[in-house]
Design an enzyme around this catalytic site. Structure first.
Site, PDB file in Angstrom:
ATOM      1  N   GLY A 131       0.814  -1.108   0.099  1.00 21.37           N
ATOM      2  CA  GLY A 131       0.117  -0.055  -0.233  1.00 21.37           C
ATOM      3  C   GLY A 131       1.029   1.236  -0.088  1.00 21.37           C
ATOM      4  O   GLY A 131       0.342   2.597  -0.173  1.00 21.37           O
ATOM      5  N   SER A 211      -0.214  -4.080  14.120  1.00 20.42           N
ATOM      6  CA  SER A 211      -1.237  -4.196  15.161  1.00 20.42           C
ATOM      7  C   SER A 211      -2.300  -3.182  14.855  1.00 20.42           C
ATOM      8  O   SER A 211      -2.170  -2.000  14.687  1.00 20.42           O
ATOM      9  CB  SER A 211      -0.528  -3.838  16.684  1.00 20.42           C
ATOM     10  N   GLY A 263      12.623 -12.102   1.527  1.00 20.24           N
ATOM     11  CA  GLY A 263      11.672 -12.565   0.508  1.00 20.24           C
ATOM     12  C   GLY A 263      10.345 -11.943   0.371  1.00 20.24           C
ATOM     13  O   GLY A 263      10.164 -10.796   0.953  1.00 20.24           O
ATOM     14  N   ILE A 265       6.354 -11.965   0.711  1.00 17.45           N
ATOM     15  CA  ILE A 265       5.319 -12.644   0.940  1.00 17.45           C
ATOM     16  C   ILE A 265       4.268 -13.062  -0.167  1.00 17.45           C
ATOM     17  O   ILE A 265       3.904 -11.799  -0.565  1.00 17.45           O
ATOM     18  CB  ILE A 265       4.889 -12.174   2.247  1.00 17.45           C
ATOM     19  N   TYR A 451       2.156   5.612  21.977  1.00 17.93           N
ATOM     20  CA  TYR A 451       2.339   6.178  20.853  1.00 17.93           C
ATOM     21  C   TYR A 451       2.284   7.735  20.816  1.00 17.93           C
ATOM     22  O   TYR A 451       1.327   8.312  21.476  1.00 17.93           O
ATOM     23  CB  TYR A 451       0.922   5.675  19.867  1.00 17.93           C
TER      24      TYR A 451
END
Length: 532
Positions: A131, A211, A263, A265, A451
């Site tokens: 994205g 998450s 690699g 996914i 955060y």
């Protein structure tokens, strides 16, 4: 629809800041209006792609068609870096010194293997691109010229669904809303809703150990993954024959969070849940961050655990960032003293009602005051709005960025104070005193994630300005016993601190894995691990 090339998400959702907010920025932080807006995309000087003709032909053959190998200027610009504030500041100034030479769009696992073989043969680094939402330099390889961006958007299918076992196998290019829509047709949900939900992909979630905001109920993405397939220049790895196994170390956990360095996914098998019958969100007030954190710890450790459980500190509550779409709006935002917590419950009517009532009793016992559903619904409505607010702040001449960490409950107060102090001191000394806000975004039985959101004037060199502050915050995180990242990932921004966190022998072990799977060091070089 593609993301806005010079900002976040859908351009139609961006909105200028209200005058009340721009006035506050000017009076409180000394923010000065920008003298010019971003350069126009068509005005950016883009060099011709520096692909060797033989490499270009090899890429055409790998994806069976020239139309799936794009070298036009706009496509390459849209695949340049990610969406951190420094990324956006640089692209808005027309800086494209690290854009890909080509963007390649494979259709399936075999295409990815073919692309990787072609790139290995011609010495082309490969950056997997989902994205494009990385905020930690995860799409900025150390070996920049030339390299290939491997855009996985064509790999966007639900491959299998097992309603008995409650599992689904998804391709990596599926954006989260598309995955939810496909699962909903069968009565299921993944339950993974990070702030990047509208744009991030399944492969990106796995590659970064994402998450979601409902992690208290559904768990982190790495907890949802039961199996995955990885394409490498050396072949394929398949993991996940059973939900749990004692057959040696779990290779899934080695590949999850590998950020494209080991690699690509190409499929993920995940645990799914029935679509909830009901969703209820509500707000609570606590007198202090310390008091609210104690209440969250009580629920996380002893239950009942809500599906969503968050706590804003005093500054974030006062500013109203717990409800970012309401900032500056007349009559919106509660402007409370103290700290606001958001609790959410998803599931059957019976289970939701039971957990909500029991949790309310605990929160009251811990000093909480109920605020009803209105603040919870506002949060739910605006839960994906904060990145748009960041863009509006940039437009107004302010600097806005985030960082996150996690630690054990006993260390949360020290970590919270240390990061705030490091950011405040560094930015104030630079002549740009900051506004620093924080919330507990994810909770566990043994600890929590913090955060932070930082807003200040941009200064003369905003990128260097933030790099100094980020360096100080990273040092404070490690010194106070936190992890360098809880859910944003390592990328290049956190790599040097991740190396210290993992330790020399741990890093050497990971480098040995990379050498076996990627002997030429072409997969996302410099991301996660230092480049050779």
């Amino acid at each position: 629809m593609d993301m806005l090339w010079s900002g976040w998400g859908d351009p139609a959702k961006a909105a200028p800041l209200p005058e009340t907010v721009t006035g506050l920025l000017r009076d409180l932080l000394g923010v000065k209006p920008r003298t010019a807006g971003p350069v126009a995309l068509e005005d950016i000087a883009v060099p011709e792609p520096s692909l060797d003709p033989a490499a270009r032909q090899a890429l055409f053959a790998a994806v069976e068609g020239q139309e799936h190998v794009r070298t036009d200027a706009e496509t390459r610009i849209r695949h340049t870096r990610g969406k951190s504030t420094p990324d956006l500041l640089r692209i808005r100034d027309g800086e494209v010194d690290d854009l890909p030479a080509a963007v390649v769009l494979p259709a399936d696992h075999d295409d990815v293997l073919a692309v990787l073989r072609a790139c290995a043969e011609h010495g082309l680094p490969v950056v997997p691109f989902g994205g494009g939402t990385s905020v930690v330099g995860g799409l900025a390889p150390a070996r920049r010229s030339p390299f290939v961006a491997l855009d996985l958007r064509r790999m966007d299918q639900l491959l299998a669904l097992d309603p008995v076992s409650r599992t689904a196998t998804l391709q990596p290019g599926l954006r989260a809303p598309e995955a939810e829509a496909l699962l909903a047709e069968h009565g299921f949900t993944l339950g993974h809703f990070p702030q990047s939900y509208e744009w991030a992909t399944i492969g990106g979630f796995a590659a970064t150990r994402s998450s979601g905001q409902a992690s208290a109920g559904y768990g982190r993405f790495d907890e949802m993954v039961l199996g995955l397939t990885l394409a490498t220049p050396e072949g394929t790895i398949d993991t996940g024959r059973a939900p749990r196994s004692a057959a040696g170390p779990d290779l899934r956990q080695l590949l999850l969070g590998s950020e494209g360095a080991f690699g690509v996914i190409t499929s993920v098998t995940v645990r799914i849940r029935p679509v909830p019958e009901t969703r209820v969100y509500e707000g609570w007030r606590f007198a202090s961050f310390e008091e609210g954190a104690a209440a969250l710890r009580r629920l996380a450790q002893d239950g009942p655990r809500p599906t969503v459980l968050r706590l804003s500190d005093e500054t974030e509550t006062l500013i109203g960032l717990a409800q970012p779409d309401a900032i500056g709006a007349d009559g919106a935002g509660l402007q409370l003293a103290g700290c606001m917590a958001i609790t959410g419950y998803e599931g059957t009517e019976e289970d939701t009602s039971y957990r909500r009532q029991r949790a309310a009793a605990v929160l009251r016992e811990c000093g909480g005051t109920p605020l009803g559903e209105e603040p919870g619904q506002r949060w739910a409505h605006g839960r994906y709005s904060a990145p748009y607010l960041r863009d509006s702040l940039l437009d107004a001449g302010a600097f806005a960025e985030t960082l996150e960490t996690a630690t054990f409950w006993s260390r949360v107060p020290e970590l919270y104070a240390s990061v705030r102090e490091a950011l405040t001191t560094t930015l104030t000394e630079a002549g740009t005193p900051p506004l620093i806000m924080c919330h507990i975004s994810h909770v566990y039985e043994n600890g929590a994630s913090l955060y932070f959101t930082v807003v200040s004037a941009q200064g003369d060199d905003p990128v260097a300005h933030w790099q100094r502050a980020k360096h100080a915050a990273n040092e404070a995180i490690l010194t106070a016993g936190g992890t360098i990242t809880h859910h944003h990932g390592v990328g290049t921004d956190h790599r040097d601190w991740y190396v210290r966190e993992a330790g020399p022998l741990g890093v050497e072990a990971l480098q040995a894995v990379k050498r076996r799977l990627d002997p030429a060091g072409l997969l996302n070089p410099g991301v996660l691990l230092p480049a050779d």
